[in-house]
Scaffold this motif. Sequence first.
Motif, PDB file in Angstrom:
ATOM      1  N   TYR A 108     -42.831 -37.635   6.079  1.00 65.26           N
ATOM      2  CA  TYR A 108     -44.201 -37.802   6.593  1.00 65.26           C
ATOM      3  C   TYR A 108     -44.890 -39.146   6.012  1.00 65.26           C
ATOM      4  O   TYR A 108     -44.365 -39.768   5.094  1.00 65.26           O
ATOM      5  CB  TYR A 108     -45.052 -36.653   5.750  1.00 65.26           C
ATOM      6  CG  TYR A 108     -44.862 -35.445   6.269  1.00 65.26           C
ATOM      7  CD1 TYR A 108     -45.169 -34.764   7.271  1.00 65.26           C
ATOM      8  CD2 TYR A 108     -44.279 -34.456   5.536  1.00 65.26           C
ATOM      9  CE1 TYR A 108     -45.032 -33.584   7.772  1.00 65.26           C
ATOM     10  CE2 TYR A 108     -44.048 -33.176   5.645  1.00 65.26           C
ATOM     11  CZ  TYR A 108     -44.350 -32.619   7.267  1.00 65.26           C
ATOM     12  OH  TYR A 108     -43.929 -31.332   7.343  1.00 65.26           O
ATOM     13  N   LEU A 109     -45.950 -39.563   6.750  1.00 68.15           N
ATOM     14  CA  LEU A 109     -46.591 -40.689   6.356  1.00 68.15           C
ATOM     15  C   LEU A 109     -47.952 -40.194   5.488  1.00 68.15           C
ATOM     16  O   LEU A 109     -48.944 -39.301   6.088  1.00 68.15           O
ATOM     17  CB  LEU A 109     -47.375 -41.504   7.629  1.00 68.15           C
ATOM     18  CG  LEU A 109     -48.056 -42.517   7.465  1.00 68.15           C
ATOM     19  CD1 LEU A 109     -47.331 -43.750   6.642  1.00 68.15           C
ATOM     20  CD2 LEU A 109     -48.591 -43.089   8.671  1.00 68.15           C
ATOM     21  N   VAL A 110     -48.175 -40.473   4.325  1.00 70.71           N
ATOM     22  CA  VAL A 110     -49.522 -40.258   3.712  1.00 70.71           C
ATOM     23  C   VAL A 110     -50.665 -41.089   4.135  1.00 70.71           C
ATOM     24  O   VAL A 110     -50.704 -42.459   4.302  1.00 70.71           O
ATOM     25  CB  VAL A 110     -49.124 -40.697   2.330  1.00 70.71           C
ATOM     26  CG1 VAL A 110     -50.484 -40.300   1.418  1.00 70.71           C
ATOM     27  CG2 VAL A 110     -48.033 -40.033   1.528  1.00 70.71           C
ATOM     28  N   ILE A 111     -51.736 -39.995   5.074  1.00 69.48           N
ATOM     29  CA  ILE A 111     -52.825 -40.960   5.432  1.00 69.48           C
ATOM     30  C   ILE A 111     -54.017 -40.736   4.335  1.00 69.48           C
ATOM     31  O   ILE A 111     -55.131 -41.401   4.629  1.00 69.48           O
ATOM     32  CB  ILE A 111     -53.448 -40.242   6.587  1.00 69.48           C
ATOM     33  CG1 ILE A 111     -53.310 -38.880   6.388  1.00 69.48           C
ATOM     34  CG2 ILE A 111     -52.235 -40.661   7.372  1.00 69.48           C
ATOM     35  CD1 ILE A 111     -54.122 -38.351   7.868  1.00 69.48           C
ATOM     36  N   GLU A 112     -54.034 -40.033   3.067  1.00 74.07           N
ATOM     37  CA  GLU A 112     -55.352 -39.744   2.277  1.00 74.07           C
ATOM     38  C   GLU A 112     -54.942 -39.282   1.134  1.00 74.07           C
ATOM     39  O   GLU A 112     -53.830 -38.375   0.986  1.00 74.07           O
ATOM     40  CB  GLU A 112     -56.327 -38.810   2.922  1.00 74.07           C
ATOM     41  CG  GLU A 112     -57.706 -38.632   2.260  1.00 74.07           C
ATOM     42  CD  GLU A 112     -58.543 -37.809   3.136  1.00 74.07           C
ATOM     43  OE1 GLU A 112     -59.523 -37.344   2.187  1.00 74.07           O
ATOM     44  OE2 GLU A 112     -58.617 -37.412   4.185  1.00 74.07           O
ATOM     45  N   ASP A 113     -55.537 -39.944   0.114  1.00 69.21           N
ATOM     46  CA  ASP A 113     -55.266 -39.321  -1.521  1.00 69.21           C
ATOM     47  C   ASP A 113     -56.429 -38.562  -1.736  1.00 69.21           C
ATOM     48  O   ASP A 113     -57.710 -39.276  -1.896  1.00 69.21           O
ATOM     49  CB  ASP A 113     -54.890 -40.466  -2.286  1.00 69.21           C
ATOM     50  CG  ASP A 113     -54.409 -40.219  -3.691  1.00 69.21           C
ATOM     51  OD1 ASP A 113     -54.450 -39.058  -3.946  1.00 69.21           O
ATOM     52  OD2 ASP A 113     -53.988 -41.117  -4.405  1.00 69.21           O
ATOM     53  N   ALA A 114     -56.317 -37.259  -2.249  1.00 65.21           N
ATOM     54  CA  ALA A 114     -57.549 -36.442  -2.750  1.00 65.21           C
ATOM     55  C   ALA A 114     -57.324 -35.769  -3.997  1.00 65.21           C
ATOM     56  O   ALA A 114     -56.908 -34.535  -4.086  1.00 65.21           O
ATOM     57  CB  ALA A 114     -57.803 -35.481  -1.535  1.00 65.21           C
ATOM     58  N   GLY A 115     -57.348 -36.822  -5.096  1.00 65.67           N
ATOM     59  CA  GLY A 115     -56.927 -35.991  -5.969  1.00 65.67           C
ATOM     60  C   GLY A 115     -55.524 -35.450  -6.660  1.00 65.67           C
ATOM     61  O   GLY A 115     -54.602 -36.535  -6.505  1.00 65.67           O
ATOM     62  N   ASP A 116     -55.390 -34.362  -6.832  1.00 68.58           N
ATOM     63  CA  ASP A 116     -53.970 -33.825  -7.066  1.00 68.58           C
ATOM     64  C   ASP A 116     -53.225 -33.429  -5.761  1.00 68.58           C
ATOM     65  O   ASP A 116     -52.262 -33.087  -5.733  1.00 68.58           O
ATOM     66  CB  ASP A 116     -53.915 -32.511  -7.567  1.00 68.58           C
ATOM     67  CG  ASP A 116     -54.526 -32.381  -8.997  1.00 68.58           C
ATOM     68  OD1 ASP A 116     -54.132 -33.744  -9.806  1.00 68.58           O
ATOM     69  OD2 ASP A 116     -55.166 -31.597  -9.645  1.00 68.58           O
ATOM     70  N   TYR A 117     -53.965 -33.891  -4.424  1.00 69.91           N
ATOM     71  CA  TYR A 117     -53.435 -33.487  -3.156  1.00 69.91           C
ATOM     72  C   TYR A 117     -53.333 -34.825  -2.320  1.00 69.91           C
ATOM     73  O   TYR A 117     -54.090 -35.559  -2.672  1.00 69.91           O
ATOM     74  CB  TYR A 117     -54.136 -32.334  -2.312  1.00 69.91           C
ATOM     75  CG  TYR A 117     -54.058 -31.099  -3.172  1.00 69.91           C
ATOM     76  CD1 TYR A 117     -53.052 -30.282  -2.949  1.00 69.91           C
ATOM     77  CD2 TYR A 117     -55.093 -30.468  -4.016  1.00 69.91           C
ATOM     78  CE1 TYR A 117     -52.987 -29.005  -3.503  1.00 69.91           C
ATOM     79  CE2 TYR A 117     -55.001 -29.243  -4.572  1.00 69.91           C
ATOM     80  CZ  TYR A 117     -54.000 -28.406  -4.352  1.00 69.91           C
ATOM     81  OH  TYR A 117     -53.794 -27.609  -5.119  1.00 69.91           O
TER      82      TYR A 117
END
Length: 83
Positions: A18-27
């Motif tokens: 996958y491509l990571v598009i957003e970082d939201a804390g633990d997720y």
Amino acid sequence: MTGFLAYSLAGHDKGAVYLVIEDAGDYVYVVDGALRTLDRPKKKNKRHIQIIKKGNQRMDISSVTNEEIKHFIKLYLKGIKEV
């Protein structure tokens, strides 16, 4: 972490790239351009992915399309199989 490719380590999608598009804390929110598009990103726990930092595997996600994501992942996977 955003813009990097990542392997899924757990879940029914184990082994998927996958491509990571957003970082939201633990997720993080990840997309693959085909099943998981920019409209429907998948929420994954950070402990369940492995970031790929080998080579030049980072993408500018500010104006990326689903087609470009699919192509980016396809090129990465093709490079792995040739080695």
